[in-house]
Design a protein around this motif. Sequence first.
Motif, short mmCIF file in Angstrom:
data_model
loop_
_atom_site.label_atom_id
_atom_site.label_comp_id
_atom_site.label_asym_id
_atom_site.label_seq_id
_atom_site.Cartn_x
_atom_site.Cartn_y
_atom_site.Cartn_z
N UNK A 101 30.16 14.59 45.73
CA UNK A 101 29.64 14.97 44.42
C UNK A 101 30.36 16.24 44.00
N UNK A 102 30.90 16.27 42.80
CA UNK A 102 31.63 17.47 42.36
C UNK A 102 30.69 18.64 42.17
N UNK A 103 31.26 19.79 41.94
CA UNK A 103 30.45 20.99 41.67
C UNK A 103 29.68 20.77 40.37
N UNK A 104 28.37 20.98 40.45
CA UNK A 104 27.48 20.79 39.31
C UNK A 104 26.62 22.04 39.15
N UNK A 105 26.58 22.58 37.94
CA UNK A 105 25.68 23.69 37.64
C UNK A 105 24.27 23.14 37.53
N UNK A 106 23.33 23.82 38.19
CA UNK A 106 21.92 23.40 38.16
C UNK A 106 21.14 24.41 37.33
N UNK A 107 21.28 24.31 36.02
CA UNK A 107 20.65 25.26 35.11
C UNK A 107 21.60 26.40 34.83
N UNK A 108 21.05 27.50 34.30
CA UNK A 108 21.88 28.62 33.88
C UNK A 108 21.61 29.89 34.69
N UNK A 112 24.52 26.28 41.87
CA UNK A 112 25.53 25.23 41.76
C UNK A 112 25.60 24.50 43.08
N UNK A 113 25.79 23.18 43.01
CA UNK A 113 25.88 22.37 44.21
C UNK A 113 27.12 21.51 44.18
N UNK A 114 27.52 21.08 45.36
CA UNK A 114 28.58 20.09 45.55
C UNK A 114 28.33 19.46 46.91
N UNK A 115 28.95 18.34 47.16
CA UNK A 115 28.86 17.76 48.49
C UNK A 115 30.13 16.99 48.81
N UNK A 126 26.81 21.63 49.92
CA UNK A 126 27.21 23.03 49.82
C UNK A 126 26.62 23.60 48.54
N UNK A 127 26.14 24.85 48.59
CA UNK A 127 25.43 25.38 47.43
C UNK A 127 25.64 26.87 47.25
N UNK A 128 25.90 27.25 46.01
CA UNK A 128 25.81 28.65 45.59
C UNK A 128 24.36 28.83 45.13
N UNK A 129 23.62 29.67 45.85
CA UNK A 129 22.18 29.75 45.64
C UNK A 129 21.76 31.22 45.54
N UNK A 130 21.61 31.74 44.32
CA UNK A 130 21.22 33.15 44.16
C UNK A 130 19.90 33.50 44.85
#
Length: 141
Positions: A101-108, A112-115, A126-130
Amino acid sequence: MSTLRGMCTIAYWAEDVAAAVDWYAGFLDAEPYFRRDNPDGTPAYVEFRIGDHQAELGICDSRYAPPGTTGKPSGAVTYWAVDDLEGAVERAVAMGAEPYQPIVARGDLGFRTASVADPFGNVLGLMANPHYMEVVEGRRS
């Protein structure tokens, strides 16, 4: 009291556990800390401890997988927090993983997630998770 206290171990299946361990050791830049062998001496289960909370990532011989396990990417996705989402995806793909799954923004708010599908048929999220980073930084101070 919360029913779920936190992710402690995730198990990935592989027909060639030794190859999977080598792949993950390279991707994680870490060596496993535990190994249990099959009667023939090949690895049956190998485990890494990784990340801020020393979560356990186990590589299991697929002959012990639950009935119906296909060996193809499917099912639930566990997302691992990473500092550099693009870099983590690029590194996994360069090492032989397939984009899942490509990098997807999850809201603003910066989530962001990808797999990717590792070379053994497991989905690696994998996730960028503030929020994760806030919790980790809050515990350090």
